[in-house]
Design a protein around this motif. Structure first.
Motif, short mmCIF file in Angstrom:
data_model
loop_
_atom_site.label_atom_id
_atom_site.label_comp_id
_atom_site.label_asym_id
_atom_site.label_seq_id
_atom_site.Cartn_x
_atom_site.Cartn_y
_atom_site.Cartn_z
N LEU A 1 18.94 43.13 -26.29
CA LEU A 1 17.63 42.25 -26.15
C LEU A 1 17.06 41.97 -24.72
CD1 LEU A 1 16.09 40.12 -27.81
CD2 LEU A 1 18.18 38.37 -26.95
N VAL A 2 18.04 42.01 -23.86
CA VAL A 2 17.68 41.79 -22.44
C VAL A 2 16.78 43.05 -22.09
CG1 VAL A 2 18.18 41.89 -19.89
CG2 VAL A 2 19.32 40.36 -21.66
N THR A 3 17.15 44.14 -22.52
CA THR A 3 16.30 45.29 -22.15
C THR A 3 14.93 45.40 -22.99
OG1 THR A 3 18.36 46.87 -21.88
CG2 THR A 3 16.21 48.00 -22.53
N GLY A 4 15.01 45.12 -24.10
CA GLY A 4 13.82 44.54 -24.70
C GLY A 4 12.70 43.82 -24.16
N LEU A 5 13.25 42.76 -23.68
CA LEU A 5 12.54 41.65 -22.94
C LEU A 5 11.74 42.36 -21.41
CD1 LEU A 5 14.59 38.49 -23.30
CD2 LEU A 5 12.55 39.04 -24.56
N THR A 6 12.64 43.30 -20.95
CA THR A 6 12.11 43.73 -19.82
C THR A 6 10.99 44.76 -20.22
OG1 THR A 6 14.53 43.83 -18.80
CG2 THR A 6 12.81 45.20 -17.87
N TYR A 7 11.08 45.61 -21.26
CA TYR A 7 9.91 46.27 -21.56
C TYR A 7 8.78 45.55 -21.89
CZ TYR A 7 12.33 50.94 -22.56
OH TYR A 7 12.86 52.08 -22.19
N LEU A 8 8.94 44.39 -22.52
CA LEU A 8 7.87 43.49 -22.67
C LEU A 8 7.17 42.98 -21.43
CD1 LEU A 8 9.18 41.66 -25.73
CD2 LEU A 8 7.56 43.46 -25.69
N LEU A 9 7.99 42.95 -20.55
CA LEU A 9 7.45 42.21 -19.02
C LEU A 9 6.30 43.18 -18.55
CD1 LEU A 9 10.60 40.94 -17.43
CD2 LEU A 9 8.73 39.74 -18.45
N ILE A 10 6.40 44.52 -19.02
CA ILE A 10 5.50 45.44 -18.77
C ILE A 10 4.34 45.87 -19.65
CG2 ILE A 10 5.28 47.74 -17.75
CD1 ILE A 10 7.96 47.87 -16.83
N THR A 11 4.95 45.87 -20.88
CA THR A 11 3.79 46.32 -22.03
C THR A 11 2.91 44.96 -22.39
OG1 THR A 11 5.32 45.88 -23.66
CG2 THR A 11 5.42 47.97 -22.92
N ILE A 12 3.36 43.91 -22.22
CA ILE A 12 2.38 42.97 -22.58
C ILE A 12 1.24 42.75 -21.61
CG2 ILE A 12 2.16 40.31 -22.86
CD1 ILE A 12 4.87 40.30 -24.19
N PRO A 13 1.62 42.74 -20.25
CA PRO A 13 0.50 42.84 -19.26
C PRO A 13 -0.58 44.24 -19.54
CG PRO A 13 2.45 42.11 -18.29
CD PRO A 13 2.87 42.66 -19.48
N LEU A 14 0.25 45.24 -19.66
CA LEU A 14 -0.93 46.30 -19.79
C LEU A 14 -1.67 46.26 -20.84
CD1 LEU A 14 1.77 49.16 -18.77
CD2 LEU A 14 -0.26 48.43 -17.41
N GLY A 15 -1.03 45.51 -22.03
CA GLY A 15 -1.98 45.56 -23.21
C GLY A 15 -3.09 44.46 -22.93
N TYR A 16 -2.83 43.43 -22.28
CA TYR A 16 -3.83 42.76 -21.76
C TYR A 16 -5.01 43.05 -20.97
CZ TYR A 16 -5.96 38.47 -19.67
OH TYR A 16 -6.99 37.65 -19.12
N VAL A 17 -4.54 43.87 -20.03
CA VAL A 17 -5.56 44.67 -19.03
C VAL A 17 -6.12 45.39 -20.15
CG1 VAL A 17 -5.61 46.32 -17.51
CG2 VAL A 17 -4.16 44.60 -16.99
N ALA A 18 -5.87 46.18 -21.21
CA ALA A 18 -6.52 47.14 -22.01
C ALA A 18 -7.57 46.49 -22.79
CB ALA A 18 -5.66 47.89 -22.86
#
Length: 279
Positions: A251-268
């Protein structure tokens, strides 16, 4: 005796019975929201929150993964992703220019490459890269696992980026090239100085999405056989979960991925909205 029948005057139009489409739509939404609330309440009522806390929110287990989660796993994930993206960016741009070339063999080679590497799973690409020493005895990629990861992610992303670059180059108005040629600028220089920079700005949103895809695909680097110092996020979380017999690290690993993918998705999304506003 004659019977005189009076002709009845037409009655005014009666109002249509039933609900208007807007009211039906509103009622439909209320029903959907009610169903979602009921499902949520049922799930909350049926869940074993004590077990959930011990299995997925165990802070003691999560603490054992620090600081290696960020200093090793996240760092390696970023290295694998950015190196694969850089290779895919350069190779994809070259493939796009070949695809648009007037030289037929260049076009054929580009199409063959794009169709092959867009059709093969990236897992299979990593397996092939791991088998390269069998075909070329003594051959070793520079950088070891890091070089192999960059190559695997790069050759696949290049096929997708090539199509993005091709679409971006074709979206640049033809008058840009004509104006540059009328000023005596060679075709290749005009392409590099004028057309390609505009094409890159056009395709920034899909390139950002490609970066997100590469970040997730980097989890397959484990196929190459990584050491503890080369581990990426997904394998790190899985190893920690197996060591402590607890899924909290996953779960912690998944949250770490989201810390990167969510901002990148917002930028896109912001880049897409900005391009839409300028059209």
């Amino acid at each position: 005796m004659s019977v005189v029948t009076e002709q009845q005057a037409p009655s005014p139009a009666e109002p249509r019975k039933g609900l208007s489409p807007r009211k039906k739509q509103r009622i439909g939404r209320v029903v959907q929201y009610a169903v979602l609330v009921v499902v949520f309440v049922v799930l909350v009522a049926l869940a074993d929150w004590k077990s959930i806390g011990e299995s997925f929110l165990n802070l003691d287990v999560a603490g054992h993964g620090l600081p290696d989660l960020f200093t090793v796993a996240l760092r390696n994930t970023v290295i694998y992703t950015l190196s694969g993206f850089a290779l895919g960016f350069v190779a994809g741009l070259v493939l796009a220019l070949m695809r648009l070339s007037s030289v037929a063999p260049y076009r054929w080679l580009s199409v063959i490459y794009i169709e092959i590497f867009r059709g093969l799973p990236i897992l299979l690409i990593f397996l092939m890269i791991g088998s390269l020493p069998l075909a070329f005895p003594g051959f070793v990629l520079p950088g070891g696992v890091y070089g192999s990861a960059a190559l695997g992610l790069g050759v696949v992303s290049a096929a997708y980026m090539a199509e993005n670059f091709r679409a971006g180059i074709q979206a640049v108005p033809k008058g840009q090239m004509e104006a540059a040629r009328s000023l005596g600028m060679p075709h290749m220089r005009a392409m590099i100085s004028i057309i390609i920079p505009q094409a890159i700005r056009i395709v920034l949103p899909p390139l950002t999405n490609q970066l997100v895809m590469l970040l997730k695909d980097s989890s397959l680097v484990l196929i190459l056989g990584v050491t503890a110092a080369q581990v990426e996020l997904a394998k790190f979380g899985n190893d920690q979960s197996s060591t402590y017999a607890n899924p909290t690290p996953i779960l912690v690993t998944g949250l770490t991925y989201l810390l990167i993918t969510i901002p990148l998705g917002y930028v896109a999304r912001r880049l897409e909205a900005r391009q839409g506003a300028h059209r």
